[in-house]
Design a protein around this motif. Structure first.
Motif, PDB file in Angstrom:
ATOM      1  N   SER A  50       0.825  -1.210   0.000  1.00 33.07           N
ATOM      2  CA  SER A  50       0.000   0.000   0.000  1.00 33.07           C
ATOM      3  C   SER A  50       0.858   1.259   0.000  1.00 33.07           C
ATOM      4  N   ILE A  53       2.278   1.834  -3.495  1.00 41.15           N
ATOM      5  CA  ILE A  53       1.292   2.302  -4.476  1.00 41.15           C
ATOM      6  C   ILE A  53       0.763   3.690  -4.122  1.00 41.15           C
ATOM      7  N   PRO A  55      -2.247   4.477  -2.729  1.00 43.47           N
ATOM      8  CA  PRO A  55      -3.572   4.528  -3.345  1.00 43.47           C
ATOM      9  C   PRO A  55      -4.452   5.624  -2.752  1.00 43.47           C
ATOM     10  N   SER A  56      -5.294   6.168  -3.610  1.00 45.19           N
ATOM     11  CA  SER A  56      -6.311   7.110  -3.133  1.00 45.19           C
ATOM     12  C   SER A  56      -7.544   6.358  -2.641  1.00 45.19           C
ATOM     13  N   GLY A  80      -7.150   9.957   1.162  1.00 42.09           N
ATOM     14  CA  GLY A  80      -7.626   8.692   0.625  1.00 42.09           C
ATOM     15  C   GLY A  80      -8.620   7.998   1.543  1.00 42.09           C
ATOM     16  N   ASP A 127      -7.520   1.944  -6.697  1.00 38.52           N
ATOM     17  CA  ASP A 127      -6.119   1.742  -7.048  1.00 38.52           C
ATOM     18  C   ASP A 127      -5.617   0.393  -6.535  1.00 38.52           C
ATOM     19  N   LEU A 128      -6.256  -0.098  -5.468  1.00 37.32           N
ATOM     20  CA  LEU A 128      -5.832  -1.340  -4.827  1.00 37.32           C
ATOM     21  C   LEU A 128      -7.050  -2.053  -4.265  1.00 37.32           C
ATOM     22  N   VAL A 149     -11.074  -1.330 -11.130  1.00 31.52           N
ATOM     23  CA  VAL A 149      -9.657  -1.139 -10.822  1.00 31.52           C
ATOM     24  C   VAL A 149      -9.040  -0.281 -11.914  1.00 31.52           C
ATOM     25  N   THR A 150      -8.328   0.750 -11.526  1.00 34.97           N
ATOM     26  CA  THR A 150      -7.722   1.642 -12.503  1.00 34.97           C
ATOM     27  C   THR A 150      -6.659   0.917 -13.321  1.00 34.97           C
ATOM     28  N   GLY A 153      -3.566  -0.536 -11.836  1.00 29.98           N
ATOM     29  CA  GLY A 153      -3.903  -0.804 -10.439  1.00 29.98           C
ATOM     30  C   GLY A 153      -3.738  -2.273 -10.092  1.00 29.98           C
ATOM     31  N   ARG A 207      -2.134  -7.396 -11.568  1.00 29.55           N
ATOM     32  CA  ARG A 207      -2.067  -6.031 -12.072  1.00 29.55           C
ATOM     33  C   ARG A 207      -2.918  -5.892 -13.328  1.00 29.55           C
TER      34      ARG A 207
END
Length: 210
Positions: A50, A53, A55-56, A80, A127-128, A149-150, A153, A207
């Motif tokens: 985490s 990455i 993530p937001s 986030g 993002d995760l 998932v982006t 991501g 991924r």
């Protein structure tokens, strides 16, 4: 993993902090199947992922008592949010008390119910994603999050070696079958790339390529 090697790894890694140590201890004292808690090695791995990455938005399927939730939330980007889904509404209060103690309650949104009913209505791109729910439903979890998932991501799935039972290709056990089907499914997804790490009970990194 050999016990001596595991002890060496733990003694040469950042120690478990007192809050998570207490959460883990209380989980073992108060709940059935306490081995469902992530614990120090897996928790530290999730926290590192985490933090790498940043993530937001994080989605977690399967809160249990919140050990992994805290670890993942510690890597959130400023502002986030982590959304965690738990089917059993009887254990959510326990987790939320530790989220407050960790100073993360404003970053964590607890949702109760089946992920299959909740996620499709969420207007969020993550993002995760961390999958650690009912092993029989892993394929369903992937199907409901794949478009949420982006690009670039990550999806992380726990227990993908399932105590070595994945080698039983013709298993009639529903949970073993669920993990076997999931691993095969992900390995044949053209829009994703994946890697299984022999960490604890097996951790799969997935991924989304595009």
């Amino acid at each position: 993993m050999d016990g001596k090697i595991l002890n060496y790894i733990l003694s040469h890694s950042t120690p478990e902090d007192p809050l998570l140590e207490d959460l883990y201890r209380q989980t073992h004292l108060k709940f059935v199947n306490p081995n469902m808690s992530s614990g120090h090695l897996l928790g530290r791995t999730l926290e590192m992922i985490s933090k790498m990455i940043r993530p937001s938005f994080i989605l977690e399927i399967g809160t249990f008592t919140g050990y992994s939730t805290i670890c993942l939330a510690r890597g959130l980007a400023p502002g986030g949010k982590l959304y965690t889904i738990e089917l059993n509404d009887e254990i959510t209060t326990f987790g939320s008390s530790y989220f407050r103690k960790a100073g993360l309650d404003d970053k964590i949104v607890q949702l109760t119910g089946r992920a299959q009913h909740i996620v499709p209505d969420m207007n969020i791109i993550f993002d995760l994603v961390f999958i650690d729910g009912d092993k029989r439903e892993y394929c369903e979890y992937f199907d409901i999050v794949r478009e949420k998932v982006t690009a670039g991501g990550f999806i992380v799935a726990d227990n993908v070696l399932w105590g070595g039972k994945v080698l039983q290709g013709n298993s009639h056990d529903a949970q073993t079958r669920g993990i076997i089907d999931f691993n095969r499914k992900i390995n044949n997804e053209p829009g994703f790339e994946n890697l299984i790490l022999p960490l604890r009970d097996g951790l799969m990194l997935i991924r989304r390529k595009s």
